[in-house]
Design a protein around this motif. Structure first.
Motif, PDB file in Angstrom:
ATOM      1  N   ASP A 176       0.827  -1.208   0.000  1.00 26.08           N
ATOM      2  CA  ASP A 176       0.000   0.000   0.000  1.00 26.08           C
ATOM      3  C   ASP A 176       0.863   1.260   0.000  1.00 26.08           C
ATOM      4  N   ALA A 177       1.903   1.279   0.836  1.00 22.71           N
ATOM      5  CA  ALA A 177       2.781   2.456   0.887  1.00 22.71           C
ATOM      6  C   ALA A 177       3.525   2.635  -0.432  1.00 22.71           C
ATOM      7  N   ALA A 178       3.930   1.525  -1.037  1.00 21.16           N
ATOM      8  CA  ALA A 178       4.694   1.605  -2.286  1.00 21.16           C
ATOM      9  C   ALA A 178       3.877   2.216  -3.422  1.00 21.16           C
ATOM     10  N   LYS A 179       2.551   2.123  -3.324  1.00 17.05           N
ATOM     11  CA  LYS A 179       1.709   2.711  -4.375  1.00 17.05           C
ATOM     12  C   LYS A 179       1.885   4.226  -4.453  1.00 17.05           C
ATOM     13  N   GLY A 180       2.340   4.837  -3.357  1.00 18.08           N
ATOM     14  CA  GLY A 180       2.522   6.284  -3.347  1.00 18.08           C
ATOM     15  C   GLY A 180       3.843   6.750  -3.934  1.00 18.08           C
ATOM     16  N   LEU A 181       4.734   5.801  -4.246  1.00 14.06           N
ATOM     17  CA  LEU A 181       6.027   6.186  -4.820  1.00 14.06           C
ATOM     18  C   LEU A 181       5.856   6.722  -6.234  1.00 14.06           C
ATOM     19  N   MET A 182       6.628   7.719  -6.561  1.00 13.00           N
ATOM     20  CA  MET A 182       6.565   8.293  -7.899  1.00 13.00           C
ATOM     21  C   MET A 182       7.968   8.702  -8.338  1.00 13.00           C
ATOM     22  N   ARG A 183       8.138   8.805  -9.646  1.00  8.90           N
ATOM     23  CA  ARG A 183       9.459   9.140 -10.188  1.00  8.90           C
ATOM     24  C   ARG A 183       9.302  10.191 -11.278  1.00  8.90           C
ATOM     25  N   PHE A 184       9.973  11.314 -11.103  1.00  8.42           N
ATOM     26  CA  PHE A 184       9.991  12.316 -12.167  1.00  8.42           C
ATOM     27  C   PHE A 184      10.905  11.820 -13.286  1.00  8.42           C
ATOM     28  N   ASP A 185      10.490  12.025 -14.515  1.00  4.06           N
ATOM     29  CA  ASP A 185      11.186  11.472 -15.683  1.00  4.06           C
ATOM     30  C   ASP A 185      12.651  11.947 -15.720  1.00  4.06           C
ATOM     31  N   PRO A 186      13.601  11.037 -15.522  1.00  2.00           N
ATOM     32  CA  PRO A 186      15.020  11.447 -15.497  1.00  2.00           C
ATOM     33  C   PRO A 186      15.468  12.088 -16.804  1.00  2.00           C
ATOM     34  N   ARG A 187      14.873  11.685 -17.931  1.00  2.00           N
ATOM     35  CA  ARG A 187      15.282  12.269 -19.218  1.00  2.00           C
ATOM     36  C   ARG A 187      14.911  13.740 -19.282  1.00  2.00           C
ATOM     37  N   VAL A 188      13.738  14.084 -18.759  1.00  2.00           N
ATOM     38  CA  VAL A 188      13.312  15.489 -18.764  1.00  2.00           C
ATOM     39  C   VAL A 188      14.187  16.306 -17.813  1.00  2.00           C
ATOM     40  N   ILE A 189      14.483  15.714 -16.654  1.00  2.00           N
ATOM     41  CA  ILE A 189      15.351  16.413 -15.695  1.00  2.00           C
ATOM     42  C   ILE A 189      16.705  16.721 -16.333  1.00  2.00           C
ATOM     43  N   GLU A 190      17.303  15.715 -16.968  1.00  2.00           N
ATOM     44  CA  GLU A 190      18.632  15.908 -17.534  1.00  2.00           C
ATOM     45  C   GLU A 190      18.609  16.937 -18.660  1.00  2.00           C
ATOM     46  N   ALA A 191      17.553  16.895 -19.468  1.00  2.00           N
ATOM     47  CA  ALA A 191      17.464  17.829 -20.593  1.00  2.00           C
ATOM     48  C   ALA A 191      17.319  19.276 -20.134  1.00  2.00           C
ATOM     49  N   ASN A 192      16.753  19.462 -18.934  1.00  3.21           N
ATOM     50  CA  ASN A 192      16.475  20.821 -18.454  1.00  3.21           C
ATOM     51  C   ASN A 192      17.353  21.231 -17.271  1.00  3.21           C
ATOM     52  N   ARG A 193      18.286  20.377 -16.892  1.00  3.16           N
ATOM     53  CA  ARG A 193      19.028  20.620 -15.660  1.00  3.16           C
ATOM     54  C   ARG A 193      19.714  21.994 -15.651  1.00  3.16           C
TER      55      ARG A 193
END
Length: 342
Positions: A312-329
């Motif tokens: 149940d707790a793991a359902k709340g995990l989320m990940r921002f797209d690393p490709r977008v982060i790197e492209a805009n870092r």
């Protein structure tokens, strides 16, 4: 000499000339306390079980990825670990071998989020560094329950933000941005939120030890940061707890990847299987408070309270797209610097 005898001798010579099964692998680890836990929880037990030697190169994700690319025609790593999403690009460039259940049966026991990229050739996540609210429970008048609570005036002068040159700081900003109505295509709402918090008295630090100093010396109550660092503060004697915001728990995924072009995939697969085992994951959680990805991992109540634990707790995990982060870092870093310098 008969033809049968010649064939038998030739076969014998071939057998002698064939290379022996590789009995060592080369991996990267991240140094410091992480590498100590890596040795204790995975490397030493793996060597004890297989007799294989593990050569360790201390290299963070960006450096390891640069080495992998440079070594494309003669790779040196057998298993490579990333925490910044580099496996997405590495798989697309053909630098990795897909991890399958045939090679690593423990893959079947992982939560779905941890193997979401496996079909695309990306390695599975074997540890999760969750980012939430690190709270001084003995100081805060009422505990926050969600990210939006960071905007409450009563917390402002006791809030510690982290520069986005720090990976956890980047994740914290993107979560603030999302809660404020922004997207990865538009982080201005998040920058505006940071500006308001600074105007109200919040501070920005750039390195983890500065967070500890703020809690220990400058009456800090709350910092958006990672569960493993909350544990570091607890070990330093501070009364803090890690709280998952109701809106979700952004995280850094640490993945284990098979490198293409190596001749000991079988042994390397066994190493990844060890990393995915419930025993190794429980050991990592005990040592560093990382969130396990194997659903069969069992944690003590004390450890479970400090990490994201259970289906149940793991359902709340989320990940921002690393490709977008790197492209805009670069652009985001410049915009953040202007925001905090005003």
């Amino acid at each position: 000499m008969s033809a049968t005898a010649r064939i038998a001798i030739a076969a014998s010579l071939c057998a002698v000339a064939a290379p022996a099964l590789a009995q060592e692998i080369t991996i990267n680890s991240f140094g410091g306390a992480y590498e100590e836990a890596h040795r204790k929880c995975v490397i030493d037990p793996f060597t004890a079980e297989t007799g294989a030697k593990v050569n360790i190169v201390t290299a963070y994700s960006a450096d390891a990825f640069a080495q992998l690319r440079a070594q494309k025609d003669a790779p040196q790593y057998d298993v490579i670990h990333f925490s910044g999403g580099q496996e997405i690009v590495a798989a697309s460039e053909g630098l990795l071998v897909p991890v399958t259940e045939e090679l690593v049966p423990a893959l079947a026991d992982l939560y779905d989020f941890a193997k979401a990229g496996v079909a695309k050739g990306e390695g599975p996540a074997y540890q999760i560094a969750a980012v939430g609210l690190v709270v001084a429970s003995d100081k805060v008048p009422s505990e926050p329950t969600k990210w939006a609570d960071l905007m409450k005036p009563e917390y402002a002068e006791h809030l510690v933000l982290t520069d986005i040159s720090n990976g956890y700081g980047m994740i914290g900003l993107l979560m603030l941005n999302q809660v404020a109505g922004g997207t990865l295509e538009n982080i201005q709402p998040g920058l505006d939120a940071v500006g308001k918090l600074l105007d109200a008295g919040a501070v920005v630090v750039s390195k983890s030890p500065e967070i500890q100093a703020e809690f220990a010396q400058n009456d800090a109550w709350i910092a958006p940061y990672a569960s493993d660092y909350a544990f570091t503060l607890k070990k330093a004697g501070l009364n803090v707890k890690f709280i998952q915001g109701e809106e979700g728990t952004p995280a850094s995924f640490i993945t284990a990847n098979l490198v293409a072009g190596r001749d000991n995939v079988e042994l390397a697969s066994k190493f990844i299987a060890k990393e995915l085992s419930p025993e190794a994951q429980a050991c990592f959680s005990e040592a560093l408070r990382y969130t396990p990805t194997n659903a069969k991992t069992e944690l003590s109540d004390e450890v479970a309270a400090d990490v994201v634990y259970g289906a149940d707790a793991a359902k709340g995990l989320m990940r921002f797209d690393p490709r977008v982060i790197e492209a805009n870092r670069s652009a985001w870093t410049e915009a953040f610097a202007k925001t905090i310098a005003r």
